[in-house]
Design an enzyme around this catalytic site. Structure first.
Site, mmCIF file in Angstrom:
data_model
loop_
_atom_site.group_PDB
_atom_site.id
_atom_site.type_symbol
_atom_site.label_atom_id
_atom_site.label_comp_id
_atom_site.label_asym_id
_atom_site.label_seq_id
_atom_site.Cartn_x
_atom_site.Cartn_y
_atom_site.Cartn_z
ATOM 1 C CG HIS A 56 -58.997 -40.052 28.891
ATOM 2 N ND1 HIS A 56 -59.561 -39.503 27.761
ATOM 3 C CD2 HIS A 56 -58.460 -41.236 28.494
ATOM 4 C CE1 HIS A 56 -59.365 -40.310 26.729
ATOM 5 N NE2 HIS A 56 -58.705 -41.380 27.155
ATOM 6 C CB SER A 112 -59.454 -42.994 24.352
ATOM 7 O OG SER A 112 -58.223 -42.330 24.429
#
Length: 690
Positions: free
Chosen positions: A663, A545
């Site tokens: 995610h 990320s």
């Protein structure tokens, strides 16, 4: 090993001029996942990845050991509502943690099992909130990793679903009114009511009455405000006080309002400003003693706790109860008031190591400490809403699976309340906290984890994040333990941009200061090399990320410093990141390419734009998730293509593109497979042989 040819990827002659600067974008066509050319390219990358990884040794050993260590399971602290207790637990064989309830008679039973909802394992329980009496439960689930939570209501006694789904509830808090008849929540506007491309934004706060249609929900707050705002909403235990907060995206500041619901209706709360337009974050807690407690970093970047009367909640009326510490960062607090001398427990991190202090509730005087199991991480302090003398907190460190501890303020003792249910043999490791100097002289801390008795330069993974005020603290990790047990070293750098030293540390690594984060990582690498821990040909970096942006910047700025890279779910095209996923909510952290000065920061380090032909880059593995609705995988796709075109070394550039995951949360088996691939890749390219 014979290197396979890279899949062909056409390079567009596309150059845009932004603020007078020509910006090439040869792989923009990869931004469209539905383009047949993109699909063909992804299929070819999958074949390449499978071929290359299939030739590497050691994967089965990594996979089996990670799976074994993950059989520790997990457990959460109890949440008390009425006479019921709610908590999460994952047993060794479960893919997802399960929500349990303990009834007033002490009977424990399953309330929500994601695998019972969906045996494929693709459904995740995103969040849950019982009402104040413990009779109803609001919970949110999503499918395939998209995090697009739908909200449901359940009757706790019978386990029956009584309402839902209510869609567009991603990241929605739920604030119950007493009696369980109504709650406040946050919901996005329908896609038909917002401009194209803004479907992920435009949140509003609503009041919903149980048993009525959402068409009848009352709009409470949010009209006419910033499109990227996130809203927080909560109601005090007694139902009298409503608080609403608003933050522009992930900004480290919020506006805050409070309403007295005894003097105004839930449908039309008389909101009063607590703070607005102030560069600080604050939150409210209405004490059972009638006082208002404020947790704030206003004029205190390491945070403080203030107190005032609820009738005068503005800053000019605040009085310090627990002032800012000169070194430790205040993280949370709990109040225990069923005592002759009521107390407040204050949670802190000191260079990312957790501790809890005990204070007189009236004066704030520090009168003791809570015993903790070791030098690790405490995961929040909670008490019963109605008060008491007990508090619960989670604890973990590098070799301890999550446990729940109970503190009894009457005896001053901390005892084990619950353990992760799986029995695993955890390897012994040595953890050292070291300091080093970054390029500008700033002192940075780093945890270095290694196998006892291992000496000399050894294969090392350097991990970092450095953003959004998130702290890198010790915690149980099957992947780290597997790597260290095999003879490698694992280092975790507490870079600027994180929260380890408070809000000033965060801001020293955001916006125009972002290069500090990358410099901190390079300096960590140089320290590991100069101190004899590793060598450049044995040093890997890993991040996901915002940490994927970190390692993407590192490999393009200092490719000679690293042998291998794992770059997961990364942001890499920093010129166009705002156009995809939740990117527009992050311009308060990174800046916006629409503004000339901020474009200059972004373009200067944007990894995709820093790839240069003829450079010897580290072996690089991109791992991305096609259902990721936060960071679009196009960042990795485009940069992978650019690096494959530019690579002058024999070291491979590979893409692992996973479908039906996103995610965040995922099934344990998918975590095992991903971690095994990452460690296998890094072991091969740093020379680790167990």
């Amino acid at each position: 090993m014979t290197r396979q040819p890279y899949p062909p990827a056409s390079r567009l002659d596309l150059v845009e001029e932004l603020h007078g600067v020509p910006v090439p974008d040869p792989y923009r066509w990869l931004e469209d996942p539905d383009d047949p050319a993109t699909k063909d390219w992804l299929d070819a990358q999958e074949r390449l990845f499978t071929t290359e990884m299939g030739a590497l040794p050691g994967r089965e050993g990594f996979r089996s050991r990670i799976a074994e260590l993950l059989k520790s399971g997990s457990v959460s602290a109890p949440v008390w509502r009425g006479e019921r207790q709610f908590f999460m637990r994952r047993t060794p064989e479960q893919e997802h943690a399960v929500l349990y309830v303990v009834d007033p008679d002490g009977t424990e039973r399953t309330l929500l099992d994601p695998m019972a909802l969906d045996p494929t394992g693709l459904t995740t329980l995103d969040t849950w909130q019982p009402d104040k009496e413990g009779r109803l439960l609001a919970y949110q689930i999503s499918v395939g990793g998209d995090e697009e939570s739908s909200l449901y209501l359940m009757d706790v006694a019978f386990g029956d679903r009584i309402e839902g789904p209510i869609d567009r509830c991603r990241y929605s808090p739920v604030a119950w009114l007493p009696g369980g008849e109504a709650f406040y929540y946050v919901r996005r506007l329908p896609a038909t009511e917002v401009p194209e491309g803004e479907e992920q934004y435009h949140r509003r706060v609503y009041l919903h009455r149980v048993g009525t249609s959402t068409e009848d929900d009352v709009l409470i707050f949010g009209d006419g405000m910033e499109k990227t705002n996130y809203y927080g909403v909560s109601v005090s235990r007694d139902g009298r006080w409503l608080q609403i907060s608003a933050s522009r995206g992930t900004a480290p500041r919020n506006d805050l309002w409070v309403a007295d619901l005894s003097a105004s209706s839930p449908e039309e709360p008389g909101l009063v400003v607590v703070q607005e337009g102030v560069d600080a974050q604050s939150s409210l807690h209405f004490g059972r003693d009638g006082r208002l407690y404020l947790f704030t970093d206003r004029d205190a970047p390491r945070s403080r706790i203030c107190v005032t009367d609820p009738a005068t909640p503005q800053a000019e009326h605040w009085r310090d109860l627990i002032p800012q510490d000169s070194e430790a960062v205040l993280t949370d607090f709990a109040i225990l008031d069923d005592l002759d001398r009521p107390i407040m427990l204050a949670g802190w991190t000191r260079h990312a190591i957790s501790e809890i202090s005990v204070h007189d509730l009236v004066t704030g005087e520090r009168i003791g400490e809570v015993p903790t199991p070791g030098l690790g991480t405490i995961g929040g302090i909670s008490e019963r809403p109605e008060g008491g003398h007990e508090a619960w907190f989670g604890y973990t460190d590098n070799t301890t699976p999550p446990t729940i501890q109970r503190y009894d303020a009457r005896t001053g003792e901390t005892t084990l309340w619950a353990v992760s249910p799986g029995a695993v043999e955890v390897p012994a490791v040595d953890t050292e906290q070291v300091t080093y100097r970054s390029a500008d002289g700033s002192e940075v801390h780093m945890l270095v984890i290694s196998k006892p008795g291992v000496e000399g330069p050894r294969p090392t993974i350097l991990y970092g994040y450095g953003g959004f005020g998130i702290s890198m603290t010790p915690g149980y990790s099957a992947s780290i333990l597997t790597w260290v047990e095999a003879g490698g070293t694992y280092a975790i750098a507490q870079l600027r941009g994180g929260g380890e030293q408070g809000e000033e540390w965060h801001r020293a690594g955001m916006l125009a200061n972002k290069q500090n984060v990358f410099d901190d990582l390079h300096a960590a690498a140089e320290h590991l090399i100069s101190s004899g821990v590793t060598t450049p040909d044995r040093l890997a970096i890993s991040g996901g990320s915002n940490g994927g942006l970190l390692v993407g910047a590192a490999l393009t700025q200092r490719p000679e410093l690293y042998a291998a890279v794992v770059c997961s779910a990364p942001l890499l095209d920093m010129v166009r990141y705002e156009l995809f996923g939740l990117g527009a909510t992050w311009n308060v952290e990174y800046g916006s390419a629409e503004k000339p000065d901020e474009f200059a920061w972004l373009h200067a380090y944007s990894p995709y734009h820093r790839v240069r032909e003829g450079v010897s880059y580290p072996a690089t593995l991109f791992t991305v998730f096609q259902s990721d609705t936060r960071v679009h995988p196009l960042h990795a796709w485009k940069t992978c293509a650019a690096l494959q075109h530019a690579q002058a070394a024999e070291r491979p550039i590979l893409l692992r593109n996973e479908t039906e995951v996103g995610h965040g949360a995922r099934a344990v088996s998918k975590t095992v497979e991903l971690s095994a691939d990452q460690l296998t890749f890094l072991a091969h390219h740093t020379g680790l042989t167990s």
